[in-house]
Design an enzyme around this catalytic site. Sequence first.
Site, PDB file in Angstrom:
ATOM      1  N   GLY A  45      30.053  -0.613 -10.151  1.00  0.00           N
ATOM      2  CA  GLY A  45      30.360   0.704  -9.570  1.00  0.00           C
ATOM      3  C   GLY A  45      31.808   1.133  -9.614  1.00  0.00           C
ATOM      4  N   ASP A 104      29.570   0.839   2.681  1.00  0.00           N
ATOM      5  CA  ASP A 104      28.465   1.426   3.434  1.00  0.00           C
ATOM      6  C   ASP A 104      28.331   0.621   4.737  1.00  0.00           C
ATOM      7  OD1 ASP A 104      26.179   3.056   3.818  1.00  0.00           O
ATOM      8  OD2 ASP A 104      24.889   1.606   2.843  1.00  0.00           O
ATOM      9  N   GLY A 106      29.193  -2.440   4.955  1.00  0.00           N
ATOM     10  CA  GLY A 106      30.357  -3.324   4.928  1.00  0.00           C
ATOM     11  C   GLY A 106      30.010  -4.770   4.629  1.00  0.00           C
ATOM     12  N   THR A 108      28.720  -6.213   1.944  1.00  0.00           N
ATOM     13  CA  THR A 108      29.141  -6.684   0.620  1.00  0.00           C
ATOM     14  C   THR A 108      30.618  -7.088   0.648  1.00  0.00           C
ATOM     15  OG1 THR A 108      27.592  -5.144  -0.418  1.00  0.00           O
ATOM     16  CG2 THR A 108      29.304  -6.080  -1.834  1.00  0.00           C
ATOM     17  N   LYS A 132      31.602   5.274   3.932  1.00  0.00           N
ATOM     18  CA  LYS A 132      30.608   5.878   4.838  1.00  0.00           C
ATOM     19  C   LYS A 132      30.780   5.214   6.194  1.00  0.00           C
ATOM     20  CE  LYS A 132      27.016   6.261   1.281  1.00  0.00           C
ATOM     21  NZ  LYS A 132      25.639   5.842   0.927  1.00  0.00           N
TER      22      LYS A 132
END
Length: 178
Positions: A45, A104, A106, A108, A132
Amino acid sequence: MNVEYDIQVLIDELKIKNRIQDLSVEINNFYKNSKKLLVVGLLRGSFVFIADLAREIKVPVEIDFMTVSSYGNSMVSSHNVRILSDLNTDIKNTDVLLVEDIIDTGHTLNQVIKMLNEREPQSLEVCCLLNKSSRRETNIDVKWVGFDIPDEFVVGYGIDYAQNNRNLPYIGKVIKND
Ligand code: IMP
Ligand code: MG
């Protein structure tokens, strides 16, 4: 024409470009005395973000990538992060700037940070393009954030939905059709 979902522009190319310039001023200043800086990109990403950000970094820098498992093909996060492809670089005594596309929940980043810290870098900071914050489930210290975004599923500028749409030059939100 995709009938399952539409994509609406959330952040256009110019906004992304301007924000990266602002971020890079701060990053260049922060690392101006660094002896050894390594930018670590989380694939896949972050590949577009890294390409643009790296070209604004004016201090000597090396770049490496790692791949960790996360969403698979779904829209929800898994809490169990595994390294699928590791760095080729020894990060001991190195200033590491970890670059991620989205935070998102968190989970990861939280786990990646733990794994990298065990390798005793000189320092470890995080730069993420999108945040986010309303979805956060773990406490992470993120030094640089590109944009705070609402709880929407986004694609483009490297970010995928089921491996599609990474090539869009802007960040768009996915609108599911019934
Ligand atoms: P977290 O572990 O919940 O913070 O999830 C972070 C990872 O989920 C990121 O590396 C993204 O790859 C992926 N992700 C989170 N939100 C989105 C989204 O809106 N679109 C695509 N991927 C996302
Ligand atoms: Mg990811």
